[in-house]
Scaffold this motif. Structure first.
Motif, PDB file in Angstrom:
ATOM      1  N   CYS A   1      56.416  77.426 -98.187  1.00  0.00           N
ATOM      2  CA  CYS A   1      55.715  76.344 -97.517  1.00  0.00           C
ATOM      3  C   CYS A   1      55.519  75.216 -98.524  1.00  0.00           C
ATOM      4  O   CYS A   1      55.028  75.452 -99.633  1.00  0.00           O
ATOM      5  N   GLU A   2      55.887  74.017 -98.134  1.00  0.00           N
ATOM      6  CA  GLU A   2      55.789  72.846 -99.010  1.00  0.00           C
ATOM      7  C   GLU A   2      54.891  71.803 -98.346  1.00  0.00           C
ATOM      8  O   GLU A   2      55.086  71.449 -97.186  1.00  0.00           O
ATOM      9  N   VAL A   3      53.903  71.320 -99.109  1.00  0.00           N
ATOM     10  CA  VAL A   3      52.976  70.303 -98.624  1.00  0.00           C
ATOM     11  C   VAL A   3      53.129  69.052 -99.482  1.00  0.00           C
ATOM     12  O   VAL A   3      53.128  69.139-100.717  1.00  0.00           O
ATOM     13  N   ILE A   4      53.259  67.885 -98.827  1.00  0.00           N
ATOM     14  CA  ILE A   4      53.389  66.603 -99.532  1.00  0.00           C
ATOM     15  C   ILE A   4      52.245  65.697 -99.096  1.00  0.00           C
ATOM     16  O   ILE A   4      51.998  65.532 -97.889  1.00  0.00           O
ATOM     17  N   ALA A   5      51.539  65.125-100.084  1.00  0.00           N
ATOM     18  CA  ALA A   5      50.430  64.223 -99.798  1.00  0.00           C
ATOM     19  C   ALA A   5      50.951  62.853 -99.388  1.00  0.00           C
ATOM     20  O   ALA A   5      52.095  62.480 -99.673  1.00  0.00           O
ATOM     21  N   GLU A   6      50.079  62.090 -98.748  1.00  0.00           N
ATOM     22  CA  GLU A   6      50.427  60.757 -98.258  1.00  0.00           C
ATOM     23  C   GLU A   6      50.560  59.780 -99.425  1.00  0.00           C
ATOM     24  O   GLU A   6      50.155  60.044-100.557  1.00  0.00           O
ATOM     25  N   HIS A   7      51.144  58.618 -99.148  1.00  0.00           N
ATOM     26  CA  HIS A   7      51.252  57.496-100.090  1.00  0.00           C
ATOM     27  C   HIS A   7      49.855  57.170-100.643  1.00  0.00           C
ATOM     28  O   HIS A   7      48.877  57.222 -99.899  1.00  0.00           O
ATOM     29  N   PRO A   8      49.676  56.847-101.935  1.00  0.00           N
ATOM     30  CA  PRO A   8      50.763  56.500-102.867  1.00  0.00           C
ATOM     31  C   PRO A   8      51.205  57.639-103.784  1.00  0.00           C
ATOM     32  O   PRO A   8      52.168  57.499-104.506  1.00  0.00           O
ATOM     33  N   SER A   9      50.486  58.776-103.779  1.00  0.00           N
ATOM     34  CA  SER A   9      50.797  59.815-104.776  1.00  0.00           C
ATOM     35  C   SER A   9      52.032  60.618-104.393  1.00  0.00           C
ATOM     36  O   SER A   9      52.837  60.974-105.250  1.00  0.00           O
TER      37      SER A   9
ATOM     38  N   ARG B   1      52.115  63.622-103.836  1.00  0.00           N
ATOM     39  CA  ARG B   1      52.049  64.898-104.564  1.00  0.00           C
ATOM     40  C   ARG B   1      52.665  66.000-103.717  1.00  0.00           C
ATOM     41  O   ARG B   1      52.461  66.069-102.506  1.00  0.00           O
ATOM     42  N   THR B   2      53.410  66.863-104.379  1.00  0.00           N
ATOM     43  CA  THR B   2      54.105  67.948-103.689  1.00  0.00           C
ATOM     44  C   THR B   2      53.691  69.287-104.280  1.00  0.00           C
ATOM     45  O   THR B   2      53.732  69.468-105.504  1.00  0.00           O
ATOM     46  N   GLU B   3      53.275  70.185-103.430  1.00  0.00           N
ATOM     47  CA  GLU B   3      52.930  71.544-103.858  1.00  0.00           C
ATOM     48  C   GLU B   3      53.595  72.532-102.910  1.00  0.00           C
ATOM     49  O   GLU B   3      53.767  72.244-101.717  1.00  0.00           O
ATOM     50  N   ALA B   4      53.961  73.686-103.460  1.00  0.00           N
ATOM     51  CA  ALA B   4      54.654  74.693-102.649  1.00  0.00           C
ATOM     52  C   ALA B   4      54.286  76.093-103.117  1.00  0.00           C
ATOM     53  O   ALA B   4      53.993  76.302-104.304  1.00  0.00           O
TER      54      ALA B   4
ATOM     55  N   TYR C   1      51.190  63.991 -95.692  1.00  0.00           N
ATOM     56  CA  TYR C   1      52.418  63.277 -95.304  1.00  0.00           C
ATOM     57  C   TYR C   1      53.346  64.210 -94.527  1.00  0.00           C
ATOM     58  O   TYR C   1      53.846  63.861 -93.463  1.00  0.00           O
ATOM     59  N   SER C   2      53.560  65.409 -95.071  1.00  0.00           N
ATOM     60  CA  SER C   2      54.417  66.358 -94.349  1.00  0.00           C
ATOM     61  C   SER C   2      54.138  67.778 -94.807  1.00  0.00           C
ATOM     62  O   SER C   2      53.638  68.005 -95.915  1.00  0.00           O
ATOM     63  N   LEU C   3      54.443  68.722 -93.918  1.00  0.00           N
ATOM     64  CA  LEU C   3      54.400  70.156 -94.226  1.00  0.00           C
ATOM     65  C   LEU C   3      55.718  70.754 -93.746  1.00  0.00           C
ATOM     66  O   LEU C   3      56.114  70.538 -92.596  1.00  0.00           O
ATOM     67  N   LYS C   4      56.376  71.514 -94.617  1.00  0.00           N
ATOM     68  CA  LYS C   4      57.682  72.081 -94.290  1.00  0.00           C
ATOM     69  C   LYS C   4      57.709  73.574 -94.623  1.00  0.00           C
ATOM     70  O   LYS C   4      57.092  74.020 -95.595  1.00  0.00           O
ATOM     71  N   TRP C   5      58.451  74.302 -93.815  1.00  0.00           N
ATOM     72  CA  TRP C   5      58.744  75.699 -94.098  1.00  0.00           C
ATOM     73  C   TRP C   5      60.239  75.842 -94.392  1.00  0.00           C
ATOM     74  O   TRP C   5      61.075  75.238 -93.707  1.00  0.00           O
ATOM     75  N   TYR C   6      60.550  76.648 -95.418  1.00  0.00           N
ATOM     76  CA  TYR C   6      61.937  76.921 -95.805  1.00  0.00           C
ATOM     77  C   TYR C   6      62.187  78.420 -95.783  1.00  0.00           C
ATOM     78  O   TYR C   6      61.306  79.224 -96.107  1.00  0.00           O
ATOM     79  N   HIS C   7      63.405  78.776 -95.416  1.00  0.00           N
ATOM     80  CA  HIS C   7      63.879  80.155 -95.566  1.00  0.00           C
ATOM     81  C   HIS C   7      65.078  80.129 -96.498  1.00  0.00           C
ATOM     82  O   HIS C   7      66.119  79.544 -96.177  1.00  0.00           O
TER      83      HIS C   7
ATOM     84  N   TYR D   1      56.504  69.316 -90.157  1.00  0.00           N
ATOM     85  CA  TYR D   1      55.406  68.649 -89.462  1.00  0.00           C
ATOM     86  C   TYR D   1      55.085  67.363 -90.221  1.00  0.00           C
ATOM     87  O   TYR D   1      54.704  67.406 -91.391  1.00  0.00           O
ATOM     88  N   VAL D   2      55.247  66.212 -89.556  1.00  0.00           N
ATOM     89  CA  VAL D   2      54.965  64.899 -90.149  1.00  0.00           C
ATOM     90  C   VAL D   2      53.968  64.190 -89.226  1.00  0.00           C
ATOM     91  O   VAL D   2      54.363  63.661 -88.168  1.00  0.00           O
ATOM     92  N   PRO D   3      52.681  64.168 -89.572  1.00  0.00           N
ATOM     93  CA  PRO D   3      51.662  63.607 -88.666  1.00  0.00           C
ATOM     94  C   PRO D   3      51.893  62.141 -88.311  1.00  0.00           C
ATOM     95  O   PRO D   3      51.527  61.712 -87.208  1.00  0.00           O
ATOM     96  N   THR D   4      52.478  61.359 -89.216  1.00  0.00           N
ATOM     97  CA  THR D   4      52.648  59.925 -88.954  1.00  0.00           C
ATOM     98  C   THR D   4      53.737  59.639 -87.918  1.00  0.00           C
ATOM     99  O   THR D   4      53.783  58.543 -87.370  1.00  0.00           O
TER     100      THR D   4
END
Length: 239
Positions: A99-107, A109-112, A39-45, A53-56
């Motif tokens: 770095c944070e990764v979020i899975a697509e609907h419906p879960s 899921r967020t991992e960082a 669903y999305s990938l984000k970088w934080y400082h 980055y949001v592919p959709t």
């Protein structure tokens, strides 16, 4: 890794431990989407988002937030990894990168994962030994100091370490000196970041280091005229 029917989305990140002001740093985030879609990938400082980055979002899948600490360049992107480069780094770019990764609907899921990077004002230079001589008298007390070659930023204080033929063990250093000489060597360690050097007690403070007169237990109250050269030391060894 998979446990309980769930596999890790985020496989790992690559963040350099050190970088230099005015230079660049390359950061990578690797993920595994075999069981779901991204669903999305984000970088934080330091908890502030600077890359998304949001592919959709086909019209604008990449969103880079401007920062006065660095500029962001996307170097590489595919279904398993995103690599970015931080350019024109400032010292304020030091800190935590996540770095944070979020899975697509419906879960959803967020991992960082996170790692720290320190931006130095300038490359480190070899330290300087102070007070060492080639020849000593048999009854003479040997005192050797080690200090940075150039002043350092208070937030980026380097660590000085002693080595003898590649060995870092200070006790091995003492024994080696002892075995090669008729002199008796002792090692003096700092106590609560305070270390006496000759007749001066050296301790850190907010501005760097503070010094005051050190009265050792062996002090007999006798005074001699003399001059003490006290270097700006981070780590000292008294042998």
């Amino acid at each position: 890794m998979c446990t309980g029917g769930y596999c890790d989305l985020l496989r790992g990140i690559d963040v350099p431990l050190y970088a230099f002001a005015g230079g660049t740093a390359t950061l990578s985030c690797t993920y595994d989407l075999r069981a779901t879609r991204l669903y999305s990938l984000k970088w934080y400082h330091n908890y502030t988002e600077f890359y998304r980055y949001v592919p959709t979002e086909r019209n604008r899948p990449i969103n880079i937030q401007p920062s006065h600490k660095f500029s962001v360049i996307e170097e590489f992107r595919n279904d398993a990894r995103v690599t970015i480069t931080l350019a024109q780094l400032r010292v304020s770019a030091s800190g935590q990168y996540r770095c944070e990764v979020i899975a697509e609907h419906p879960s959803f899921r967020t991992e960082a994962k996170s790692a720290n990077m320190t931006v130095l004002r300038e490359p480190l230079a070899p330290p300087v030994l102070v007070g060492a001589r080639e020849i000593y008298e048999p009854t003479e007390l040997i005192k050797i100091g080690c200090q940075p070659r150039r002043p350092y930023h208070p937030d980026h204080r380097p660590t000085l370490q002693w080595y003898l033929e590649g060995n870092q063990d200070i006790e091995t250093l003492r024994r080696t000196f002892q075995e090669c000489s008729s002199l008796r060597f002792t090692v003096k360690h700092s106590n609560d970041k305070q270390l006496p050097f000759q007749d001066v007690l050296k301790s850190p403070d907010s501005s760097g280091f503070n010094t005051c007169v050190c009265n050792k237990p062996t002090n007999l109250g006798l005074c001699l005229n003399g001059e003490v050269i006290l270097p700006r030391l981070d780590q000292m060894i008294e042998l």
